[in-house]
Structure formats: C-alpha cells, structure tokens
Scaffold this motif. Structure first.
Motif, PDB file in Angstrom:
ATOM      1  N   ARG A   1      -8.719  -5.241  -0.234  1.00 39.38           N
ATOM      2  CA  ARG A   1      -9.527  -4.090   0.178  1.00 39.38           C
ATOM      3  C   ARG A   1      -8.883  -2.788  -0.303  1.00 39.38           C
ATOM      4  O   ARG A   1      -9.571  -1.873  -0.763  1.00 39.38           O
ATOM      5  CB  ARG A   1      -9.738  -4.088   1.688  1.00 39.38           C
ATOM      6  N   ALA A   2      -7.555  -2.701  -0.225  1.00 37.11           N
ATOM      7  CA  ALA A   2      -6.845  -1.512  -0.706  1.00 37.11           C
ATOM      8  C   ALA A   2      -7.026  -1.355  -2.225  1.00 37.11           C
ATOM      9  O   ALA A   2      -7.222  -0.242  -2.724  1.00 37.11           O
ATOM     10  CB  ALA A   2      -5.364  -1.598  -0.350  1.00 37.11           C
ATOM     11  N   TYR A   3      -6.967  -2.458  -2.941  1.00 32.13           N
ATOM     12  CA  TYR A   3      -7.157  -2.437  -4.391  1.00 32.13           C
ATOM     13  C   TYR A   3      -8.587  -1.973  -4.713  1.00 32.13           C
ATOM     14  O   TYR A   3      -8.794  -1.157  -5.613  1.00 32.13           O
ATOM     15  CB  TYR A   3      -6.886  -3.822  -4.969  1.00 32.13           C
ATOM     16  N   ALA A   4      -9.555  -2.446  -3.955  1.00 29.08           N
ATOM     17  CA  ALA A   4     -10.945  -2.023  -4.158  1.00 29.08           C
ATOM     18  C   ALA A   4     -11.084  -0.524  -3.908  1.00 29.08           C
ATOM     19  O   ALA A   4     -11.728   0.189  -4.684  1.00 29.08           O
ATOM     20  CB  ALA A   4     -11.881  -2.812  -3.243  1.00 29.08           C
ATOM     21  N   ALA A   5     -10.479  -0.033  -2.837  1.00 27.92           N
ATOM     22  CA  ALA A   5     -10.552   1.392  -2.521  1.00 27.92           C
ATOM     23  C   ALA A   5      -9.934   2.227  -3.636  1.00 27.92           C
ATOM     24  O   ALA A   5     -10.461   3.283  -3.996  1.00 27.92           O
ATOM     25  CB  ALA A   5      -9.851   1.660  -1.191  1.00 27.92           C
ATOM     26  N   LYS A   6      -8.834   1.748  -4.189  1.00 26.21           N
ATOM     27  CA  LYS A   6      -8.148   2.447  -5.281  1.00 26.21           C
ATOM     28  C   LYS A   6      -9.064   2.591  -6.497  1.00 26.21           C
ATOM     29  O   LYS A   6      -8.956   3.540  -7.264  1.00 26.21           O
ATOM     30  CB  LYS A   6      -6.887   1.661  -5.647  1.00 26.21           C
ATOM     31  N   HIS A   7      -9.997   1.630  -6.638  1.00 25.55           N
ATOM     32  CA  HIS A   7     -10.917   1.635  -7.776  1.00 25.55           C
ATOM     33  C   HIS A   7     -12.323   2.093  -7.381  1.00 25.55           C
ATOM     34  O   HIS A   7     -13.280   1.851  -8.116  1.00 25.55           O
ATOM     35  CB  HIS A   7     -10.950   0.249  -8.427  1.00 25.55           C
ATOM     36  N   ASN A   8     -12.402   2.746  -6.203  1.00 29.87           N
ATOM     37  CA  ASN A   8     -13.675   3.306  -5.725  1.00 29.87           C
ATOM     38  C   ASN A   8     -14.789   2.269  -5.599  1.00 29.87           C
ATOM     39  O   ASN A   8     -15.951   2.563  -5.871  1.00 29.87           O
ATOM     40  CB  ASN A   8     -14.123   4.472  -6.613  1.00 29.87           C
ATOM     41  N   VAL A   9     -14.423   1.057  -5.212  1.00 30.30           N
ATOM     42  CA  VAL A   9     -15.399   0.007  -4.945  1.00 30.30           C
ATOM     43  C   VAL A   9     -15.485  -0.127  -3.429  1.00 30.30           C
ATOM     44  O   VAL A   9     -14.492  -0.436  -2.777  1.00 30.30           O
ATOM     45  CB  VAL A   9     -14.989  -1.342  -5.591  1.00 30.30           C
ATOM     46  N   GLU A  10     -16.652   0.153  -2.872  1.00 30.97           N
ATOM     47  CA  GLU A  10     -16.825   0.106  -1.431  1.00 30.97           C
ATOM     48  C   GLU A  10     -17.034  -1.322  -0.951  1.00 30.97           C
ATOM     49  O   GLU A  10     -17.855  -2.054  -1.499  1.00 30.97           O
ATOM     50  CB  GLU A  10     -18.000   0.981  -1.002  1.00 30.97           C
ATOM     51  N   VAL A  11     -16.252  -1.693   0.063  1.00 31.78           N
ATOM     52  CA  VAL A  11     -16.400  -2.993   0.716  1.00 31.78           C
ATOM     53  C   VAL A  11     -16.279  -2.768   2.224  1.00 31.78           C
ATOM     54  O   VAL A  11     -15.714  -1.773   2.671  1.00 31.78           O
ATOM     55  CB  VAL A  11     -15.333  -4.020   0.248  1.00 31.78           C
TER      56      VAL A  11
ATOM     57  N   ILE B   1       0.822  -1.201   0.000  1.00 33.70           N
ATOM     58  CA  ILE B   1       0.000   0.000   0.000  1.00 33.70           C
ATOM     59  C   ILE B   1       0.862   1.259   0.000  1.00 33.70           C
ATOM     60  O   ILE B   1       0.700   2.136  -0.843  1.00 33.70           O
ATOM     61  CB  ILE B   1      -0.971   0.004   1.189  1.00 33.70           C
ATOM     62  N   SER B   2       1.789   1.352   0.925  1.00 34.48           N
ATOM     63  CA  SER B   2       2.580   2.576   1.066  1.00 34.48           C
ATOM     64  C   SER B   2       3.795   2.626   0.152  1.00 34.48           C
ATOM     65  O   SER B   2       4.335   3.692  -0.111  1.00 34.48           O
ATOM     66  CB  SER B   2       3.047   2.734   2.514  1.00 34.48           C
ATOM     67  N   GLY B   3       4.275   1.454  -0.290  1.00 33.39           N
ATOM     68  CA  GLY B   3       5.479   1.406  -1.106  1.00 33.39           C
ATOM     69  C   GLY B   3       6.761   1.459  -0.291  1.00 33.39           C
ATOM     70  O   GLY B   3       7.852   1.473  -0.846  1.00 33.39           O
TER      71      GLY B   3
ATOM     72  N   GLY C   1      -2.956 -15.719  -4.457  1.00 32.80           N
ATOM     73  CA  GLY C   1      -2.310 -16.649  -3.541  1.00 32.80           C
ATOM     74  C   GLY C   1      -0.907 -16.191  -3.242  1.00 32.80           C
ATOM     75  O   GLY C   1      -0.305 -15.449  -4.007  1.00 32.80           O
ATOM     76  N   GLY C   2      -0.384 -16.579  -2.084  1.00 34.17           N
ATOM     77  CA  GLY C   2       0.983 -16.241  -1.704  1.00 34.17           C
ATOM     78  C   GLY C   2       1.100 -14.851  -1.109  1.00 34.17           C
ATOM     79  O   GLY C   2       0.113 -14.240  -0.704  1.00 34.17           O
ATOM     80  N   ALA C   3       2.328 -14.351  -1.082  1.00 36.48           N
ATOM     81  CA  ALA C   3       2.611 -13.045  -0.489  1.00 36.48           C
ATOM     82  C   ALA C   3       1.815 -11.944  -1.181  1.00 36.48           C
ATOM     83  O   ALA C   3       1.706 -11.921  -2.404  1.00 36.48           O
ATOM     84  CB  ALA C   3       4.096 -12.739  -0.579  1.00 36.48           C
ATOM     85  N   GLY C   4       1.229 -11.059  -0.400  1.00 36.47           N
ATOM     86  CA  GLY C   4       0.486  -9.943  -0.953  1.00 36.47           C
ATOM     87  C   GLY C   4      -0.923 -10.259  -1.396  1.00 36.47           C
ATOM     88  O   GLY C   4      -1.564  -9.444  -2.051  1.00 36.47           O
ATOM     89  N   SER C   5      -1.430 -11.436  -1.031  1.00 36.44           N
ATOM     90  CA  SER C   5      -2.747 -11.857  -1.498  1.00 36.44           C
ATOM     91  C   SER C   5      -3.829 -11.759  -0.432  1.00 36.44           C
ATOM     92  O   SER C   5      -4.951 -12.182  -0.656  1.00 36.44           O
ATOM     93  CB  SER C   5      -2.683 -13.304  -2.003  1.00 36.44           C
TER      94      SER C   5
ATOM     95  N   MET D   1       6.814 -11.782   7.631  1.00 38.47           N
ATOM     96  CA  MET D   1       6.116 -10.551   7.265  1.00 38.47           C
ATOM     97  C   MET D   1       4.655 -10.892   6.985  1.00 38.47           C
ATOM     98  O   MET D   1       4.348 -11.959   6.447  1.00 38.47           O
ATOM     99  CB  MET D   1       6.750  -9.942   6.009  1.00 38.47           C
ATOM    100  N   ASP D   2       3.731  -9.971   7.316  1.00 35.40           N
ATOM    101  CA  ASP D   2       2.329 -10.233   7.019  1.00 35.40           C
ATOM    102  C   ASP D   2       2.073 -10.050   5.520  1.00 35.40           C
ATOM    103  O   ASP D   2       2.947  -9.651   4.773  1.00 35.40           O
ATOM    104  CB  ASP D   2       1.401  -9.385   7.884  1.00 35.40           C
ATOM    105  N   SER D   3       0.846 -10.314   5.093  1.00 33.12           N
ATOM    106  CA  SER D   3       0.541 -10.339   3.664  1.00 33.12           C
ATOM    107  C   SER D   3       0.533  -8.960   3.003  1.00 33.12           C
ATOM    108  O   SER D   3       0.372  -8.868   1.794  1.00 33.12           O
ATOM    109  CB  SER D   3      -0.802 -11.022   3.421  1.00 33.12           C
ATOM    110  N   SER D   4       0.717  -7.900   3.783  1.00 31.20           N
ATOM    111  CA  SER D   4       0.778  -6.578   3.164  1.00 31.20           C
ATOM    112  C   SER D   4       2.189  -6.235   2.684  1.00 31.20           C
ATOM    113  O   SER D   4       2.420  -5.169   2.135  1.00 31.20           O
ATOM    114  CB  SER D   4       0.271  -5.500   4.135  1.00 31.20           C
ATOM    115  N   TRP D   5       3.135  -7.148   2.876  1.00 27.06           N
ATOM    116  CA  TRP D   5       4.520  -6.967   2.420  1.00 27.06           C
ATOM    117  C   TRP D   5       4.844  -8.038   1.385  1.00 27.06           C
ATOM    118  O   TRP D   5       4.487  -9.194   1.546  1.00 27.06           O
ATOM    119  CB  TRP D   5       5.488  -7.107   3.594  1.00 27.06           C
ATOM    120  N   VAL D   6       5.518  -7.647   0.304  1.00 25.48           N
ATOM    121  CA  VAL D   6       5.939  -8.603  -0.720  1.00 25.48           C
ATOM    122  C   VAL D   6       7.452  -8.543  -0.865  1.00 25.48           C
ATOM    123  O   VAL D   6       8.049  -7.470  -0.754  1.00 25.48           O
ATOM    124  CB  VAL D   6       5.266  -8.335  -2.089  1.00 25.48           C
ATOM    125  N   PRO D   7       8.076  -9.688  -1.103  1.00 26.70           N
ATOM    126  CA  PRO D   7       9.537  -9.692  -1.243  1.00 26.70           C
ATOM    127  C   PRO D   7       9.972  -8.965  -2.513  1.00 26.70           C
ATOM    128  O   PRO D   7       9.315  -9.050  -3.542  1.00 26.70           O
ATOM    129  CB  PRO D   7       9.908 -11.169  -1.314  1.00 26.70           C
TER     130      PRO D   7
END
Length: 93
Positions: free
Chosen positions: A62-72, A8-10, A52-56, A21-27
């Motif tokens: 939810r962050a991807y949905a927010a980026k596309h203005n899809v409310e969840v 999310i933050s980069g 599936g896997g890291a980042g899934s 690392m939790d799923s919000s971090w990718v190698p």
C-alpha cells in the motif's frame, strides 16, 4: 542482536534475536543484500517490495502504491494492491 530498517520511514533499530518484527521491518545486511541480488526492486527503496518474506506485507505494498499515486483501499490485500499497480503500469517485479 539484529538490525532492522522500517520500509516506510527508514528508521533503524537493534532488537534481540528472539524479537519478532512485523512485515514493515526488513533485516539489515545479509537478507537485504541477498534480496537485492534477486532482481530489480529487491531490497532497494525505488523498486517494489518483495512478494514473499520480510517486507512483503500488504502495508508495504500500500505504501508503494501511494508513492506511485495509485489509490487503493486502506484495507486492500497485497494481491489487490499488486493488481491495481499492474493496471496502472507501475512495476511490480
């Protein structure tokens, strides 16, 4: 040591190999590059998170949905988010 990027933050960090690392971090590097070769959205910031896997995790979706203005819901599962995105016509593959 391994390098990870927050989906999310980069933000980038270096951590010991035994750190989980939790799923919000990718190698960085190998795994991300391999994922990019799997198809659109894999490993790039414009496409959807992997399914599936890291980042899934649900947080990434939810962050991807927010980026596309899809409310969840804040506690929506990954499957619920993918369904909402599909109904909204947002790519999930």
């Amino acid at each position: 040591m391994a390098r990870y990027t927050h989906i999310i933050s980069g933000a980038r960090v270096s951590v010991r190999d035994d750190k989980v690392m939790d799923s919000s971090w990718v190698p960085d590097g190998g795994a991300s590059s391999a994922a990019s070769a799997e198809g659109p959205g894999r490993g790039d910031q414009d496409g959807p998170p992997p399914k599936g896997g890291a980042g899934s995790g649900a947080a990434a979706w939810r962050a991807y949905a927010a980026k596309h203005n899809v409310e969840v819901a804040e506690d929506a599962s990954r499957e619920d988010v993918v369904e909402a995105l599909t109904e909204a016509g947002v790519p999930t593959e």
